[in-house]
Structures are given as C-alpha cells and as structure tokens.
Motif scaffolding. Structure first.
Motif, PDB file in Angstrom:
ATOM      1  N   ARG A  50       0.846  -1.199   0.000  1.00 25.98           N
ATOM      2  CA  ARG A  50       0.000   0.000   0.000  1.00 25.98           C
ATOM      3  C   ARG A  50       0.883   1.252   0.000  1.00 25.98           C
ATOM      4  O   ARG A  50       0.626   2.198  -0.743  1.00 25.98           O
ATOM      5  N   MET A  51       1.924   1.238   0.815  1.00 23.92           N
ATOM      6  CA  MET A  51       2.838   2.384   0.857  1.00 23.92           C
ATOM      7  C   MET A  51       3.575   2.542  -0.471  1.00 23.92           C
ATOM      8  O   MET A  51       3.752   3.653  -0.971  1.00 23.92           O
ATOM      9  N   MET A  52       3.980   1.427  -1.059  1.00 29.14           N
ATOM     10  CA  MET A  52       4.644   1.479  -2.351  1.00 29.14           C
ATOM     11  C   MET A  52       3.685   2.024  -3.412  1.00 29.14           C
ATOM     12  O   MET A  52       4.097   2.789  -4.286  1.00 29.14           O
ATOM     13  N   ASN A  53       2.423   1.623  -3.339  1.00 27.05           N
ATOM     14  CA  ASN A  53       1.412   2.132  -4.269  1.00 27.05           C
ATOM     15  C   ASN A  53       1.312   3.649  -4.189  1.00 27.05           C
ATOM     16  O   ASN A  53       1.227   4.337  -5.209  1.00 27.05           O
ATOM     17  N   GLN A  54       1.306   4.174  -2.968  1.00 30.91           N
ATOM     18  CA  GLN A  54       1.227   5.624  -2.793  1.00 30.91           C
ATOM     19  C   GLN A  54       2.442   6.314  -3.394  1.00 30.91           C
ATOM     20  O   GLN A  54       2.312   7.346  -4.055  1.00 30.91           O
ATOM     21  N   GLN A  55       3.609   5.734  -3.201  1.00 37.09           N
ATOM     22  CA  GLN A  55       4.826   6.324  -3.751  1.00 37.09           C
ATOM     23  C   GLN A  55       4.812   6.318  -5.276  1.00 37.09           C
ATOM     24  O   GLN A  55       5.134   7.309  -5.917  1.00 37.09           O
ATOM     25  N   VAL A  56       4.434   5.177  -5.849  1.00 36.64           N
ATOM     26  CA  VAL A  56       4.431   5.090  -7.312  1.00 36.64           C
ATOM     27  C   VAL A  56       3.329   5.969  -7.891  1.00 36.64           C
ATOM     28  O   VAL A  56       3.483   6.546  -8.962  1.00 36.64           O
ATOM     29  N   GLN A  57       2.233   6.126  -7.166  1.00 32.53           N
ATOM     30  CA  GLN A  57       1.158   7.013  -7.617  1.00 32.53           C
ATOM     31  C   GLN A  57       1.678   8.446  -7.708  1.00 32.53           C
ATOM     32  O   GLN A  57       1.430   9.138  -8.697  1.00 32.53           O
ATOM     33  N   GLN A  58       2.413   8.876  -6.701  1.00 26.73           N
ATOM     34  CA  GLN A  58       2.992  10.219  -6.720  1.00 26.73           C
ATOM     35  C   GLN A  58       3.992  10.355  -7.856  1.00 26.73           C
ATOM     36  O   GLN A  58       4.039  11.375  -8.546  1.00 26.73           O
ATOM     37  N   GLU A  59       4.782   9.311  -8.072  1.00 28.81           N
ATOM     38  CA  GLU A  59       5.768   9.322  -9.157  1.00 28.81           C
ATOM     39  C   GLU A  59       5.076   9.441 -10.519  1.00 28.81           C
ATOM     40  O   GLU A  59       5.495  10.208 -11.381  1.00 28.81           O
ATOM     41  N   MET A  60       3.984   8.705 -10.685  1.00 27.55           N
ATOM     42  CA  MET A  60       3.257   8.743 -11.954  1.00 27.55           C
ATOM     43  C   MET A  60       2.615  10.110 -12.182  1.00 27.55           C
ATOM     44  O   MET A  60       2.634  10.625 -13.301  1.00 27.55           O
ATOM     45  N   MET A  61       2.073  10.693 -11.130  1.00 29.09           N
ATOM     46  CA  MET A  61       1.474  12.024 -11.262  1.00 29.09           C
ATOM     47  C   MET A  61       2.552  13.046 -11.617  1.00 29.09           C
ATOM     48  O   MET A  61       2.321  13.942 -12.434  1.00 29.09           O
ATOM     49  N   ALA A  62       3.739  12.896 -11.045  1.00 32.92           N
ATOM     50  CA  ALA A  62       4.845  13.800 -11.347  1.00 32.92           C
ATOM     51  C   ALA A  62       5.258  13.680 -12.812  1.00 32.92           C
ATOM     52  O   ALA A  62       5.561  14.684 -13.462  1.00 32.92           O
ATOM     53  N   VAL A  63       5.241  12.466 -13.341  1.00 31.20           N
ATOM     54  CA  VAL A  63       5.589  12.250 -14.750  1.00 31.20           C
ATOM     55  C   VAL A  63       4.613  13.008 -15.647  1.00 31.20           C
ATOM     56  O   VAL A  63       5.023  13.694 -16.586  1.00 31.20           O
ATOM     57  N   VAL A  64       3.333  12.913 -15.338  1.00 27.47           N
ATOM     58  CA  VAL A  64       2.321  13.614 -16.146  1.00 27.47           C
ATOM     59  C   VAL A  64       2.556  15.121 -16.060  1.00 27.47           C
ATOM     60  O   VAL A  64       2.550  15.823 -17.078  1.00 27.47           O
ATOM     61  N   LEU A  69       1.252  18.205 -19.011  1.00 24.62           N
ATOM     62  CA  LEU A  69      -0.052  17.737 -19.446  1.00 24.62           C
ATOM     63  C   LEU A  69      -0.928  17.724 -18.195  1.00 24.62           C
ATOM     64  O   LEU A  69      -0.524  17.206 -17.160  1.00 24.62           O
ATOM     65  N   GLU A  70      -2.095  18.328 -18.282  1.00 21.82           N
ATOM     66  CA  GLU A  70      -2.990  18.327 -17.124  1.00 21.82           C
ATOM     67  C   GLU A  70      -3.426  16.897 -16.836  1.00 21.82           C
ATOM     68  O   GLU A  70      -3.665  16.109 -17.749  1.00 21.82           O
ATOM     69  N   LEU A  71      -3.533  16.573 -15.546  1.00 24.07           N
ATOM     70  CA  LEU A  71      -3.900  15.215 -15.152  1.00 24.07           C
ATOM     71  C   LEU A  71      -5.232  14.791 -15.759  1.00 24.07           C
ATOM     72  O   LEU A  71      -5.374  13.682 -16.264  1.00 24.07           O
ATOM     73  N   GLN A  72      -6.197  15.690 -15.708  1.00 26.79           N
ATOM     74  CA  GLN A  72      -7.524  15.372 -16.250  1.00 26.79           C
ATOM     75  C   GLN A  72      -7.445  15.122 -17.760  1.00 26.79           C
ATOM     76  O   GLN A  72      -8.068  14.201 -18.276  1.00 26.79           O
ATOM     77  N   ARG A  73      -6.659  15.932 -18.447  1.00 23.09           N
ATOM     78  CA  ARG A  73      -6.538  15.772 -19.901  1.00 23.09           C
ATOM     79  C   ARG A  73      -5.838  14.457 -20.239  1.00 23.09           C
ATOM     80  O   ARG A  73      -6.239  13.743 -21.152  1.00 23.09           O
ATOM     81  N   PHE A  74      -4.795  14.139 -19.475  1.00 31.36           N
ATOM     82  CA  PHE A  74      -4.119  12.859 -19.688  1.00 31.36           C
ATOM     83  C   PHE A  74      -5.117  11.716 -19.531  1.00 31.36           C
ATOM     84  O   PHE A  74      -5.150  10.786 -20.334  1.00 31.36           O
ATOM     85  N   ASN A  75      -5.929  11.787 -18.491  1.00 28.94           N
ATOM     86  CA  ASN A  75      -6.919  10.762 -18.225  1.00 28.94           C
ATOM     87  C   ASN A  75      -7.904  10.621 -19.390  1.00 28.94           C
ATOM     88  O   ASN A  75      -8.223   9.513 -19.829  1.00 28.94           O
ATOM     89  N   LYS A  97       3.135  14.452 -25.832  1.00 28.85           N
ATOM     90  CA  LYS A  97       3.227  14.425 -24.366  1.00 28.85           C
ATOM     91  C   LYS A  97       2.644  13.131 -23.813  1.00 28.85           C
ATOM     92  O   LYS A  97       3.215  12.508 -22.916  1.00 28.85           O
ATOM     93  N   TYR A  98       1.502  12.725 -24.335  1.00 33.71           N
ATOM     94  CA  TYR A  98       0.862  11.491 -23.890  1.00 33.71           C
ATOM     95  C   TYR A  98       1.796  10.300 -24.107  1.00 33.71           C
ATOM     96  O   TYR A  98       1.993   9.475 -23.207  1.00 33.71           O
ATOM     97  N   LYS A  99       2.391  10.211 -25.293  1.00 32.80           N
ATOM     98  CA  LYS A  99       3.289   9.094 -25.605  1.00 32.80           C
ATOM     99  C   LYS A  99       4.499   9.096 -24.684  1.00 32.80           C
ATOM    100  O   LYS A  99       4.963   8.036 -24.248  1.00 32.80           O
ATOM    101  N   ALA A 100       5.007  10.272 -24.345  1.00 31.18           N
ATOM    102  CA  ALA A 100       6.158  10.372 -23.436  1.00 31.18           C
ATOM    103  C   ALA A 100       5.777   9.877 -22.043  1.00 31.18           C
ATOM    104  O   ALA A 100       6.558   9.166 -21.388  1.00 31.18           O
ATOM    105  N   VAL A 101       4.586  10.234 -21.585  1.00 34.26           N
ATOM    106  CA  VAL A 101       4.124   9.792 -20.266  1.00 34.26           C
ATOM    107  C   VAL A 101       3.968   8.272 -20.253  1.00 34.26           C
ATOM    108  O   VAL A 101       4.447   7.599 -19.339  1.00 34.26           O
ATOM    109  N   VAL A 102       3.318   7.729 -21.259  1.00 30.03           N
ATOM    110  CA  VAL A 102       3.093   6.290 -21.319  1.00 30.03           C
ATOM    111  C   VAL A 102       4.432   5.542 -21.388  1.00 30.03           C
ATOM    112  O   VAL A 102       4.607   4.514 -20.729  1.00 30.03           O
TER     113      VAL A 102
END
Length: 153
Positions: A50-64, A69-75, A97-102
């Motif tokens: 669960r803690m690792m999930n939170q860390q990777v979630q923050q990392e993924m949001m930082a990448v976007v 790229l706005e988070l909502q637009r990426f979504n 930008k989308y391709k770079a994030v993916v």
C-alpha cells in the motif's frame, strides 16, 4: 485522475499476481485454511505494498506534470486510447506528451512489479502462498473480515 492512477496501480498489482502465477497453474479457487500467523504476514506485506502504491502514484502524477499535461486531460486521452468506442481530439503536442508519459509508465511498471515481488519474497510467505491467499480474499468474506481486523489493530 487519482481514480485513474489507482486503477493503473490495481492493474500493476494484478500484473504482479499474474507474473507470480506464470510458473504455477492454480485450480479454481476453493476456500483455503489460513492461519493467523499467515494472515498477519499477509497483512504486513499488504501494508508495505500500500505504501509502495502511494509512492508510485505520486511518481506517476509527477511524470504527467513534468510533461506539462494536465492530469484530467491525460486521463481523457488515456481512456479514449484504451476504449475504441471513445473518441477524443488531440493536438500533435498532446499526442507527443501522452506518448512520453506512457513510455515513462512502461519503465515504472516493471520496477514496481519487481519491488512488489521482492516484498513478498522477503516475507515468510512463498509467492505461491501469497497468491493463493490473495485469490481467496477476493471471494471469502470471512477471510476478508479477519484481514480487516488485523489491519485495524
């Protein structure tokens, strides 16, 4: 976006379970016996993940955000790319930008899976036993309740 990233993390977690299952073919899940010690160990692994999930979630949001790229637009773009019934118009810049994030997510995912496997391997549970318990928890309400009680204490 948080919901999207959470679903991505769920996919990662399921992917890890799939990786763990590649070497073992499990029959249809029946109710299994789980000792308190095993369930406590599972709960400890679960909390670490669960803690690792939170860390990777923050990392993924930082990448976007790094790709400006706005988070909502990426979504929106991602959902349209994943569902052929959905359409979304994008600019060339958004596509880039989308391709770079993916692409960055594709680097993060195997690292995350490896870390998750390592957490399981460092526990007193075998990968096979961890997976058996994870699968049992999907349908065994009594086991779910026991786990919830452990997690609350």
């Amino acid at each position: 976006m948080k919901k999207f990233i959470s679903s991505l993390l769920f996919v990662f977690a399921v992917g890890t379970a799939s990786v763990a299952a590649q070497n073992t073919t499990m029959p249809q899940q029946e109710k299994i016996e789980v000792s308190d010690a095993e369930l406590n160990e599972f709960a400890e692994v679960f909390q670490k993940m669960r803690m690792m999930n939170q860390q990777v979630q923050q990392e993924m949001m930082a990448v976007v955000q790094e790709e400006e790229l706005e988070l909502q637009r990426f979504n929106e773009i991602h959902q349209a790319k994943m569902d052929p019934k959905k359409e979304v118009e994008t600019t060339d810049a958004e596509d880039k930008k989308y391709k770079a994030v993916v692409a960055e997510f594709e680097v993060i995912q195997p690292e995350f899976q490896k870390k998750m496997q390592q957490v399981i391997e460092e526990s007193d549970l075998s990968m096979e036993r961890y997976q058996q318990m994870a699968m049992a928890l999907r349908s065994d309400a009594e086991l779910q309740q026991r786990l919830q009680n452990i997690l609350k204490s």
